[in-house]
Write a protein that holds these residues in place. Structure first.
Motif, short mmCIF file in Angstrom:
data_model
loop_
_atom_site.label_atom_id
_atom_site.label_comp_id
_atom_site.label_asym_id
_atom_site.label_seq_id
_atom_site.Cartn_x
_atom_site.Cartn_y
_atom_site.Cartn_z
N SER A 145 0.97 -1.12 -0.04
CA SER A 145 -0.11 -0.01 0.01
C SER A 145 0.87 1.23 -0.03
O SER A 145 1.87 1.49 0.54
N HIS A 146 0.34 2.25 -0.58
CA HIS A 146 1.33 3.57 -1.13
C HIS A 146 0.37 4.70 -0.74
O HIS A 146 -0.86 4.54 -0.95
N GLY A 147 0.96 5.75 -0.63
CA GLY A 147 0.35 7.22 -0.47
C GLY A 147 -0.62 7.12 0.52
O GLY A 147 -0.37 6.84 1.55
N ASN A 148 -1.56 7.90 0.18
CA ASN A 148 -2.57 8.34 1.46
C ASN A 148 -3.60 7.41 1.61
O ASN A 148 -4.89 7.23 1.37
N PHE A 149 -3.37 6.15 2.16
CA PHE A 149 -4.11 4.97 2.30
C PHE A 149 -4.84 4.99 3.80
O PHE A 149 -5.41 3.86 4.08
N GLU A 150 -4.52 6.05 4.61
CA GLU A 150 -4.82 5.84 6.16
C GLU A 150 -6.51 5.49 6.04
O GLU A 150 -7.06 4.76 6.94
N HIS A 151 -7.09 6.23 5.25
CA HIS A 151 -8.72 6.04 4.98
C HIS A 151 -9.18 4.91 4.32
O HIS A 151 -10.31 4.78 3.90
N GLY A 152 -8.33 4.12 3.83
CA GLY A 152 -8.53 3.00 2.98
C GLY A 152 -7.93 2.89 1.70
O GLY A 152 -7.45 4.29 0.97
N VAL A 153 -7.64 1.98 0.89
CA VAL A 153 -7.05 1.99 -0.33
C VAL A 153 -8.22 2.01 -1.44
O VAL A 153 -9.26 1.34 -1.55
N GLU A 154 -8.21 3.21 -2.26
CA GLU A 154 -9.37 3.15 -3.29
C GLU A 154 -8.71 2.98 -4.91
O GLU A 154 -9.58 2.96 -5.64
N ILE A 155 -7.57 2.46 -4.89
CA ILE A 155 -7.06 2.25 -6.19
C ILE A 155 -6.10 0.89 -6.10
O ILE A 155 -5.28 0.94 -5.08
N ILE A 156 -6.44 -0.19 -7.04
CA ILE A 156 -5.72 -1.20 -7.04
C ILE A 156 -4.89 -1.24 -8.27
O ILE A 156 -5.22 -1.16 -9.32
N LEU A 157 -3.63 -1.30 -8.46
CA LEU A 157 -2.70 -1.40 -9.63
C LEU A 157 -1.94 -2.79 -9.84
O LEU A 157 -1.51 -3.03 -8.95
N THR A 158 -2.21 -3.11 -10.95
CA THR A 158 -1.30 -4.61 -11.21
C THR A 158 -0.90 -4.61 -12.90
O THR A 158 -1.38 -3.83 -13.51
N GLU A 159 -0.13 -5.42 -13.03
CA GLU A 159 0.20 -5.53 -14.36
C GLU A 159 -0.37 -6.91 -14.89
O GLU A 159 -0.15 -8.09 -14.09
N THR A 160 -1.17 -7.04 -15.76
CA THR A 160 -1.88 -8.14 -16.15
C THR A 160 -0.89 -9.22 -16.70
O THR A 160 -1.08 -10.34 -17.04
N ARG A 161 0.11 -9.01 -17.61
CA ARG A 161 0.95 -9.77 -18.12
C ARG A 161 0.23 -10.56 -18.98
O ARG A 161 0.59 -12.06 -18.74
N PRO A 162 -0.34 -10.38 -20.01
CA PRO A 162 -1.01 -11.47 -20.74
C PRO A 162 0.06 -12.03 -21.59
O PRO A 162 1.30 -11.36 -21.99
N GLY A 163 -0.21 -13.38 -21.93
CA GLY A 163 0.81 -14.20 -22.78
C GLY A 163 0.80 -13.62 -24.26
O GLY A 163 1.81 -13.88 -24.92
#
Ligand SMILES: [Zn+2]
Lengths: 103, 195
Positions: free
Chosen positions: B16-34
Motif C-alpha cells: 500500500s502506498h500514498g494516502n491510504f490511512e482512510h482505505g485503499v481506493e485504487i488497485i494497480l497490477t500488471e496483467t502480463r498477458p501471454g
C-alpha cells in the motif's frame, strides 16, 4: 477546440495532426504539367470562413479525416473519413470545383 | 519459452502506498498477458475478421465503434475502423490467428513483447484516469468491454473497460515504466495498493 472523430467521438485537438489544406488536387505523379504542380504546392484559397482541411487522428484511431473548419470561429461543421466506401476521398477536387464555380 | 521480464520491475513495489490511512481506493497490477495481437481488416473484410476473432477466441464482438468484451481470460476490442486488439493469458494467439486470418482478409501483428498491460481498479479508477486522458470515463459513455484509443503526453494508450470500476491500459513497452510511475503518483492522494 474539439474535433468529433467519426470513430472515436469528440476529442481534444491535441490528439490530432493537421495534414494540410484539403482543397489541393495532386497531379498525376508522372505529370509534367508544371502549372498544375505549382498550384498544388503553392496555391491556397485562404478563406475567411469555412475551410476544407485534412486532419489525422494520430493520437487515437489514426484515420485520416476531412474536416470543414471555420477559420474565423474554429467552428467545425463536418468531419468524415477521408476514405469513402471505395477507398478514395473526393475531398480536394470537389471543394476546389465549388470554389472555382463561385469565382 | 523464456520468462518475459517486466519493464515495470524497478518501479513495481507491492504493497500500500500514498494516502491510504482512510482505505485503499485504487488497485494497480500488471496483467502480463501471454499474447497481445493487433488485427486489421482490409476494407470490406471487417465481417470476416470479426468471424475469425470468434473462431479463435470464442468472443462475439458487439457492433459499433470501440465495441469489445472480455471473459476474464481473453479480451478483444475495436480501436479503429476495422482494427482490433486481442489479448489472451496464454501464449500463441498470433499463431492461431495467422491460420484463420488469410492474406485476403487482413493482417495479424504480434505485439506480445511490444505492449505492457496495466490494470487500474477500484472506486477511484475513473477519477484517476480522468486526470490522464481527456475522454469520458462515465459508464454510459464508456461501457464495460469497450475500448478507446487515446494519448497521455504523446504516449499512445489503448484502454479497455473490463468492469464497472476496472480498466486495462495497453501502452508501448518502452514507455510503460514512466507511465506506471505517473499512474502511481496520480493514485497517491486516494491511496493505492500494488498487487
Ligand atoms: Zn479517431
Amino acid at each position: 477546440m474539439l474535433i468529433t472523430c467519426p470513430y472515436c467521438g469528440p476529442r481534444d485537438v491535441i490528439e490530432f495532426t493537421y495534414q494540410g489544406d484539403g482543397n489541393r488536387e495532386r497531379p498525376d505523379p508522372a505529370s509534367q504539367n508544371f502549372e498544375a504542380w505549382n498550384a498544388y504546392v503553392y496555391d491556397r484559397l485562404n478563406p475567411a470562413g469555412d475551410h476544407n482541411e485534412i486532419w489525422q487522428h494520430s493520437g487515437g484511431c489514426r484515420t485520416h479525416l476531412r474536416v470543414v473548419r471555420n477559420t474565423l470561429t474554429h467552428e467545425i461543421s463536418s468531419v468524415a473519413f477521408m476514405r469513402g466506401d471505395h477507398g478514395r476521398g473526393d475531398h480536394g477536387s470537389a471543394a476546389r470545383r465549388k470554389a472555382e464555380d463561385k469565382s | 519459452m523464456v520468462e518475459r521480464q517486466s519493464p515495470l520491475e524497478p518501479e513495481f513495489h507491492v504493497g500500500s502506498h500514498g494516502n491510504f490511512e482512510h482505505g485503499v481506493e485504487i488497485i494497480l497490477t500488471e496483467t502480463r498477458p501471454g499474447s497481445i495481437v493487433q488485427l486489421a481488416a482490409w476494407p470490406g473484410e471487417e465481417k470476416r475478421l470479426i468471424a475469425a476473432i470468434r473462431t479463435v477466441t470464442g468472443l462475439a464482438l458487439p457492433d459499433g465503434a470501440g465495441g469489445g468484451l472480455s471473459d476474464g481470460v481473453k479480451s478483444v476490442f475495436g480501436f479503429a475502423p476495422g482494427k482490433f486488439t486481442v489479448a489472451d493469458e496464454a501464449e500463441g494467439l498470433a499463431a492461431a490467428f495467422a491460420k484463420v486470418v488469410t492474406p485476403a482478409i487482413g493482417t495479424v501483428t504480434d505485439l506480445s513483447h511490444g505492449r505492457t498491460a496495466v490494470r487500474i481498479a477500484g472506486p477511484k479508477a475513473e477519477w484517476v484516469l480522468a486526470k490522464f486522458f481527456a475522454i469520458d470515463f462515465s459508464l454510459p459513455a464508456f461501457p464495460v468491454g469497450a475500448g478507446r484509443s487515446t494519448t497521455h503526453h504523446d504516449v499512445f494508450a489503448q484502454i479497455q473497460r473490463t468492469s464497472a470500476d476496472q480498466f486495462d491500459i495497453y501502452v508501448f513497452r518502452s514507455f510503460a515504466r514512466s507511465f506506471w510511475k505517473a499512474l502511481c503518483h496520480a493514485s497517491e492522494e486516494v491511496g493505492y495498493e500494488v498487487q
